[in-house]
Design an enzyme around this catalytic site. Sequence first.
Site, PDB file in Angstrom:
ATOM      1  CD  GLU A 117      -2.805  -1.475   0.181  1.00  0.00           C
ATOM      2  OE1 GLU A 117      -2.825  -0.667  -0.766  1.00  0.00           O
ATOM      3  OE2 GLU A 117      -3.513  -2.496   0.228  1.00  0.00           O
ATOM      4  CG  HIS A 140      -4.400  -0.190   5.814  1.00  0.00           C
ATOM      5  ND1 HIS A 140      -5.784  -0.079   5.730  1.00  0.00           N
ATOM      6  CD2 HIS A 140      -4.095  -1.389   5.259  1.00  0.00           C
ATOM      7  CE1 HIS A 140      -6.265  -1.164   5.142  1.00  0.00           C
ATOM      8  NE2 HIS A 140      -5.278  -1.980   4.855  1.00  0.00           N
ATOM      9  CG  HIS A 142      -7.100  -5.463   7.737  1.00  0.00           C
ATOM     10  ND1 HIS A 142      -6.525  -6.587   7.166  1.00  0.00           N
ATOM     11  CD2 HIS A 142      -6.817  -4.434   6.894  1.00  0.00           C
ATOM     12  CE1 HIS A 142      -5.920  -6.259   6.031  1.00  0.00           C
ATOM     13  NE2 HIS A 142      -6.073  -4.960   5.851  1.00  0.00           N
ATOM     14  CD  GLU A 170     -13.834   9.024  22.866  1.00  0.00           C
ATOM     15  OE1 GLU A 170     -14.004   7.838  23.131  1.00  0.00           O
ATOM     16  OE2 GLU A 170     -12.742   9.600  22.934  1.00  0.00           O
ATOM     17  CG  HIS A 211      -9.167  -3.685   2.659  1.00  0.00           C
ATOM     18  ND1 HIS A 211      -8.467  -3.905   1.499  1.00  0.00           N
ATOM     19  CD2 HIS A 211      -8.222  -3.666   3.648  1.00  0.00           C
ATOM     20  CE1 HIS A 211      -7.180  -4.044   1.766  1.00  0.00           C
ATOM     21  NE2 HIS A 211      -7.012  -3.891   3.061  1.00  0.00           N
TER      22      HIS A 211
HETATM   23  P1  13P Z   1       1.125  -5.492   3.110  1.00  0.00           P
HETATM   24  O1  13P Z   1       1.573  -6.733   3.857  1.00  0.00           O
HETATM   25  O2  13P Z   1       1.700  -5.440   1.724  1.00  0.00           O
HETATM   26  O3  13P Z   1       1.392  -4.246   3.914  1.00  0.00           O
HETATM   27  O4  13P Z   1      -0.451  -5.605   2.881  1.00  0.00           O
HETATM   28  C1  13P Z   1      -1.307  -5.730   3.970  1.00  0.00           C
HETATM   29  C2  13P Z   1      -2.619  -5.069   3.734  1.00  0.00           C
HETATM   30  O5  13P Z   1      -3.342  -4.801   4.670  1.00  0.00           O
HETATM   31  C3  13P Z   1      -3.019  -4.730   2.343  1.00  0.00           C
HETATM   32  O6  13P Z   1      -4.118  -3.868   2.329  1.00  0.00           O
HETATM   33 ZN    ZN Z   2      -5.288  -3.965   4.180  1.00  0.00          ZN
END
Ligand code: 13P
Ligand code: ZN
Length: 275
Positions: A117, A140, A142, A170, A211
Site C-alpha cells: 500500500e 492502515h 483491519h 467524544e 477491507h
Molecule cells: P502489506 O503486507 O503489503 O502491507 O499488505 C497488507 C494489507 O493490509 C493490504 O491492504
Molecule cells: Zn489492508
Amino acid sequence: MMKVTDAEFVKQFVRMCDDGFNQGWHERNGGNLSYRMKPEEVAEVKELLDETKEFQPIGTEVKNLAGEYFLVTGSGKYFRNVILVPEENICIIKVDETGTLFQICWGLVKGGRPTSELPTHLMNHEVKVLLNENYRVIYHAHPANLIALSFVLPLEDRVFTRELWEMATECPVVFPDGLGVVPWMVPGGRDIAVETSKLMKKYDAAVWAHHGLFCAGFDFDLTFGLMHTIEKAAEILVKVRSMQDFKLQTIKPDEFRHLAKDFHVTLPEEFLYEK
Ligand code: 13P
Ligand code: ZN
C-alpha cells in the site's frame, strides 16, 4: 554504537505496531504503518543508512515528498513480529528527487519490500503535508467492527460519519471533520491510492469498504487514538444493531450543535441532517 532501533521515533513506531496487533487489528500481515521522519531524526540515524541500493518505482508520483525519508512496515510482514525483530520487518526508505522512485536505506535485512500500500501511504502523506506539515503518520488497519459496518450501512461519508458520531459523545470532538468512504476497490495500486488521497484532503480517516480503515495524524498517539476511537464507536454500533434494529434514543442534531459550541469544534452541517 547506536542502532537505528535505539532512536525514539523507531521505538514509538514499533510500540504502535504492537499495540495495533494486541487490539486484533492485524491478522497475519494485515495492515501497514508509515512515518515521515523529521530532519533531525534523519540526521540522528544518517550514518547508519545505506544509500547505495537501487531505486525502485513507487507506482505513483509524489513530487512534494522528494528527498523525504519514511519508516514503513514491510509487505507481507506480520505486525506481531515487529517488536521481536524490527530490522527484519520494517524499513527506512528515501523518495528520490522526481517523487517516482524509492530506495531502501535500512531494515528488511532478510529481504522484502515496503508495504504493497505504499502508493496510498505516500499519496496520503503528500496530501496531508501540503495541508499541514505537522502530519507525519499514516496508519492502515483491519478493525473488525468497522469492516462489518461496511456491509450494512450505505457507503456514504455522511452516513458513516453521523452513525459513528452518535455512538460516543467524544467522537465528534475527536474527528470533527468526519470520515470518508472508498467503495470496494482492488487494493495495492494507484487507483485506490488516488481515491483515498482525495478523501484525505477533507478527512483524517477513510474507510475501505469490506477491507479496513486508513487514518492520518500528527504523531503516533493521535493516529492510533483516532483508529481506536473510530473502531470503538463501530463496536458500539454493531452491539446496538445486534440488540434491535432501531435506537430508542440517541444524540440529536441540535445536541451536536450544542456540543460543538462548548468544545470549540466546527461540525459541518452536512452531517447534521434530519433523519
Ligand atoms: P502489506 O503486507 O503489503 O502491507 O499488505 C497488507 C494489507 O493490509 C493490504 O491492504
Ligand atoms: Zn489492508
